[in-house]
Design a protein around this motif. Structure first.
Motif, PDB file in Angstrom:
ATOM      1  N   ASN A 294       0.805  -1.221   0.000  1.00 35.67           N
ATOM      2  CA  ASN A 294       0.000   0.000   0.000  1.00 35.67           C
ATOM      3  C   ASN A 294       0.839   1.273   0.000  1.00 35.67           C
ATOM      4  O   ASN A 294       0.276   2.373  -0.011  1.00 35.67           O
ATOM      5  N   GLY A 295       2.179   1.094  -0.003  1.00 36.39           N
ATOM      6  CA  GLY A 295       3.052   2.263  -0.050  1.00 36.39           C
ATOM      7  C   GLY A 295       2.836   3.217   1.104  1.00 36.39           C
ATOM      8  O   GLY A 295       2.845   4.441   0.929  1.00 36.39           O
ATOM      9  N   ILE A 296       2.647   2.677   2.305  1.00 38.88           N
ATOM     10  CA  ILE A 296       2.374   3.502   3.477  1.00 38.88           C
ATOM     11  C   ILE A 296       3.627   4.295   3.874  1.00 38.88           C
ATOM     12  O   ILE A 296       4.706   3.731   3.978  1.00 38.88           O
ATOM     13  N   GLY A 297       3.465   5.575   4.112  1.00 38.84           N
ATOM     14  CA  GLY A 297       4.555   6.399   4.616  1.00 38.84           C
ATOM     15  C   GLY A 297       5.506   6.870   3.540  1.00 38.84           C
ATOM     16  O   GLY A 297       5.491   6.377   2.404  1.00 38.84           O
ATOM     17  N   PRO A 298       6.372   7.820   3.891  1.00 39.40           N
ATOM     18  CA  PRO A 298       7.392   8.302   2.957  1.00 39.40           C
ATOM     19  C   PRO A 298       8.364   7.189   2.582  1.00 39.40           C
ATOM     20  O   PRO A 298       8.577   6.243   3.355  1.00 39.40           O
ATOM     21  N   ALA A 299       8.948   7.318   1.397  1.00 36.33           N
ATOM     22  CA  ALA A 299       9.847   6.267   0.906  1.00 36.33           C
ATOM     23  C   ALA A 299      11.005   6.018   1.862  1.00 36.33           C
ATOM     24  O   ALA A 299      11.405   4.877   2.092  1.00 36.33           O
ATOM     25  N   THR A 300      11.552   7.099   2.442  1.00 35.02           N
ATOM     26  CA  THR A 300      12.725   6.945   3.318  1.00 35.02           C
ATOM     27  C   THR A 300      12.372   6.277   4.645  1.00 35.02           C
ATOM     28  O   THR A 300      13.253   5.746   5.321  1.00 35.02           O
ATOM     29  N   LEU A 301      11.101   6.307   5.021  1.00 35.12           N
ATOM     30  CA  LEU A 301      10.692   5.733   6.306  1.00 35.12           C
ATOM     31  C   LEU A 301       9.950   4.417   6.158  1.00 35.12           C
ATOM     32  O   LEU A 301       9.459   3.862   7.134  1.00 35.12           O
ATOM     33  N   GLN A 302       9.866   3.918   4.931  1.00 33.46           N
ATOM     34  CA  GLN A 302       9.059   2.722   4.715  1.00 33.46           C
ATOM     35  C   GLN A 302       9.651   1.492   5.401  1.00 33.46           C
ATOM     36  O   GLN A 302       8.927   0.737   6.068  1.00 33.46           O
TER      37      GLN A 302
END
Length: 351
Positions: free
Chosen positions: A109-117
């Protein structure tokens, strides 16, 4: 003469006796395992080549061994942590599955920013594993339900949940197998340029260090040892028995959940129905062989990773079944447990 003899438990087995029994049991287990493998069709010379040379002394083999050891370290620590307070966590695979499901949910679901995934996947996986084992912990503390039964049954429930997702909402429509879509790069551990080894290595080492420090150099470790040795005495002396058990059992579930995330984000890059297979038995083997000591868990997990690496080769070239690899693990474990009997008890005869 022997009909009047009886066994006496040693109060404190000496280091030399314990070491000799451990080494003797390990040697006996390895010898029996070697005989079993030879009887199954593996040439004697191939045992050294595959289990030592290929697994440790070649670059590709060593990278595979270390990669295989990463989730083994986490499940081994999970089993060892629970074992310290005599909570028999037989649902490690279930907690691993829940951790993998939580991590997959974030990835798909691509939750959160890419750097914090990745950090979010690790946190949710740990929470999912801890939440799953919390059910068994509650049943034990509230109504005295045996955790062996409840954790084992919850492991089956977790697997069925994964099956439901893989054959249903999460199934990749572009794939004929029951798997999810591949994770995006932001949901994968970056490779280290050495085989399949990935940056999860640093996470595992950090977690192992924290667990070692907590159990060996803080008050929590002292409480855990006291509760494990005699919970009634620990309670009578005013130690926080209930809080200690709750904390370490939840930590055990969290470590198992993190292992599930380590597999799906480190090597598989998707959720499938085989990622948790065999980790329960491996976790118990690691914890027992390491005597529930975190640093020794690292060593034993690496050795078991070599067994997995060599086992994959043996299955391909010598048609050795997965059951034979599990039999090798079990043989070594039982041999050491039987050998420890001689360091735990002494034979005494009345004068």
């Amino acid at each position: 003469m022997l009909d009047t003899a009886f066994l006496v438990r040693r109060q404190q087995p000496g280091f030399l006796l314990s070491s000799l029994c451990y080494v003797g049991g390990l040697a006996m287990g390895l010898a029996i395992s070697a005989v079993l493998l030879v009887q199954a069709g593996v040439p004697p010379e191939a045992l050294i080549d595959e289990f030592i040379v290929a697994a440790f002394l070649t670059s590709d083999g060593l990278s595979q061994t270390v990669t295989a050891a990463l989730p083994l370290v986490l499940v081994g620590l999970a089993s060892a942590v629970a074992m310290r307070v005599r909570f028999w966590n037989i649902g490690i695979e279930g907690q691993l599955w829940l951790g993998a499901v939580a991590a997959t949910w974030v990835a798909l679901n691509g939750i959160g920013p890419a750097t914090l995934q990745l950090p979010l996947m690790m946190a949710l996986a740990a929470l999912a594993g801890a939440g799953w084992i919390a059910i068994s912990l509650f049943l034990k503390l509230k109504w005295g339900v045996n955790e062996v039964i409840s954790t084992l049954l919850l492991g089956s429930v977790a697997f069925l949940l994964v099956q439901h997702l893989l054959f249903g909402a999460w199934r990749d429509p572009a794939n004929s197998f029951p798997v999810t879509a591949a994770f995006a790069e932001t949901a994968r551990f970056s490779g280290l340029g050495w085989g399949q080894l990935h940056a999860g290595l640093f996470v595992v080492l950090a977690v192992a260090f924290v667990v070692w420090f907590a159990l060996e150099h803080t008050r929590a470790g002292f409480y855990a040892d006291a509760v494990g040795l005699n919970p009634m005495t620990a309670l009578a002396t005013g130690l926080p028995v209930r809080r200690t058990v709750i904390g370490l059992v939840l930590l055990s579930g969290a470590l198992s959940g993190l292992a599930g995330m380590m597999i799906v984000s480190g090597t598989e890059h998707r959720l499938n129905q085989t990622i948790g297979n065999g980790y329960l038995f491996s976790a118990i083997v690691i914890a027992y062989l390491a005597r529930a000591k975190p640093l020794w868990v690292l060593v034993v997990a690496l050795a078991l990773g070599a067994v997995f690496t060599a086992g994959n080769v043996l299955k391909v070239f010598y048609s050795i079944s997965e059951a034979m690899i599990v039999l090798v693990q079990g043989t070594v474990l039982l041999s050491i447990l039987m050998a420890q009997f001689f360091s735990t008890y002494s034979l005494s005869r009345p004068v």
